[in-house]
Scaffold this active site. Structure first.
Site, short mmCIF file in Angstrom:
data_model
loop_
_atom_site.label_atom_id
_atom_site.label_comp_id
_atom_site.label_asym_id
_atom_site.label_seq_id
_atom_site.Cartn_x
_atom_site.Cartn_y
_atom_site.Cartn_z
CB SER A 118 -0.63 0.17 1.31
OG SER A 118 -1.34 -1.21 1.10
N1 SAH Z 1 -0.33 -5.15 3.89
C1 SAH Z 1 0.26 -5.45 2.41
C2 SAH Z 1 -0.77 -4.83 1.57
C3 SAH Z 1 -1.25 -6.55 1.54
S1 SAH Z 1 -1.78 -6.21 -0.48
C4 SAH Z 1 1.62 -5.30 2.54
O1 SAH Z 1 1.67 -4.33 3.60
O2 SAH Z 1 2.80 -4.77 1.49
C5 SAH Z 1 -3.64 -7.54 0.00
C6 SAH Z 1 -2.97 -8.60 0.48
O3 SAH Z 1 -4.52 -9.53 0.80
C7 SAH Z 1 -2.82 -9.34 -0.62
O4 SAH Z 1 -1.78 -9.89 -0.74
C8 SAH Z 1 -3.54 -10.82 -0.97
O5 SAH Z 1 -3.33 -11.41 -1.16
C9 SAH Z 1 -4.37 -10.54 0.73
N2 SAH Z 1 -5.98 -10.71 0.62
C10 SAH Z 1 -6.69 -11.19 -0.17
N3 SAH Z 1 -7.69 -11.87 0.06
C11 SAH Z 1 -7.62 -12.46 1.03
C12 SAH Z 1 -8.13 -12.87 2.29
N4 SAH Z 1 -9.22 -13.74 2.32
N5 SAH Z 1 -7.64 -13.55 3.56
C13 SAH Z 1 -6.29 -12.99 3.98
N6 SAH Z 1 -5.65 -12.18 2.77
C14 SAH Z 1 -6.22 -11.72 1.62
#
Ligand code: SAH
Length: 224
Positions: A70
């Site tokens: 993000s």
């Molecule tokens: N917080 C992260 C950004 C994450 S992007 C950082 O600092 O890099 C969102 C993430 O959520 C992705 O890696 C995706 O694979 C995950 N995601 C999507 N659906 C999900 C779910 N139902 N449960 C857990 N993770 C999920």
């Protein structure tokens, strides 16, 4: 500290954006604990090598598997909106690169983080371990269901856009604790929400600002 001038420039930019959005976000400065965490966590070690030069830009960046790390302003804002007490137990949904987990780990006692994409979960767990963030635990799991074994939590943060506020996550909050999450379908029309648990059956929802996150996916067999 490696690349300190860039980190300080990024923090100044984030603080400027906080001031510009004060009316929406209800604060005109960051909690000093959040400032310090943003300064300390080496974002360049959480992005793919070919993007390291861009790591201290205030922008989201691709991390593979169609996912993104993000925008730093959003990471700082969401961390601040949690208003964590001392010694907090925090749940994060969407580990991704592990960057947000590392920022939280500087402020919280323990961070539990769920990631649905197996290779991302494995890479993040290894990266966090190598960098010495020993108070973060990563697990492959569906964030719509939360991680009840370690709850209730002092704060829950979701870093992908849910299509609704998951009831399981509200259930896993301590009274008075906050769930910070983007809700909405598609990349436009999402809103960042703060849901404050008021009692066993009641919660209050505030809309903060429009955001653009990758979707929170539904795993097979998830009922919520
Ligand atoms: N917080 C992260 C950004 C994450 S992007 C950082 O600092 O890099 C969102 C993430 O959520 C992705 O890696 C995706 O694979 C995950 N995601 C999507 N659906 C999900 C779910 N139902 N449960 C857990 N993770 C999920």
């Amino acid at each position: 500290m490696e690349r300190q001038p860039e980190r300080e420039r990024l923090l100044a930019q984030i603080e400027q954006e906080v001031r510009l959005t004060r009316d929406l976000i209800g604060r005109d400065r960051l909690d000093p604990r959040v400032r310090e965490a943003m300064l300390q966590v080496p974002r360049h070690l959480f992005v793919p090598e070919y993007l390291r030069g861009d790591a201290y830009l205030d922008a989201p960046l691709p991390i593979g598997h169609g996912q993104t790390i993000s925008q730093p302003y959003i990471v700082a804002l969401m961390t601040d909106l949690l208003q964590l007490p001392a010694h907090a137990m925090v749940l994060e949904v969407g580990t991704g690169s592990g960057y947000q987990s590392a920022v939280l780990s500087r402020i919280a006692e323990r961070v539990y983080s769920l990631e649905l994409t197996v290779p991302l979960a494995e890479a993040a767990a290894e990266r966090l371990r190598e960098l010495g963030y020993g108070n973060v635990e990563v697990k492959v799991g569906d964030g719509y269901l939360g991680w009840p074994e370690h709850g209730p939590y002092d704060g829950i943060i979701v870093t992908a856009a849910a299509d609704h506020t998951p009831a399981a996550l509200v259930a896993q909050l301590k009274p008075g604790a906050k769930l910070v999450l983007p809700v909405g379908r598609g990349f436009s029309g999402q809103e960042l929400l703060v849901v404050t648990k008021e009692g066993p059956e009641s919660a209050r929802t505030q809309q903060v600002l429009p955001v653009s996150f990758v979707p929170l996916r539904h795993s097979e067999g998830s009922a919520d």
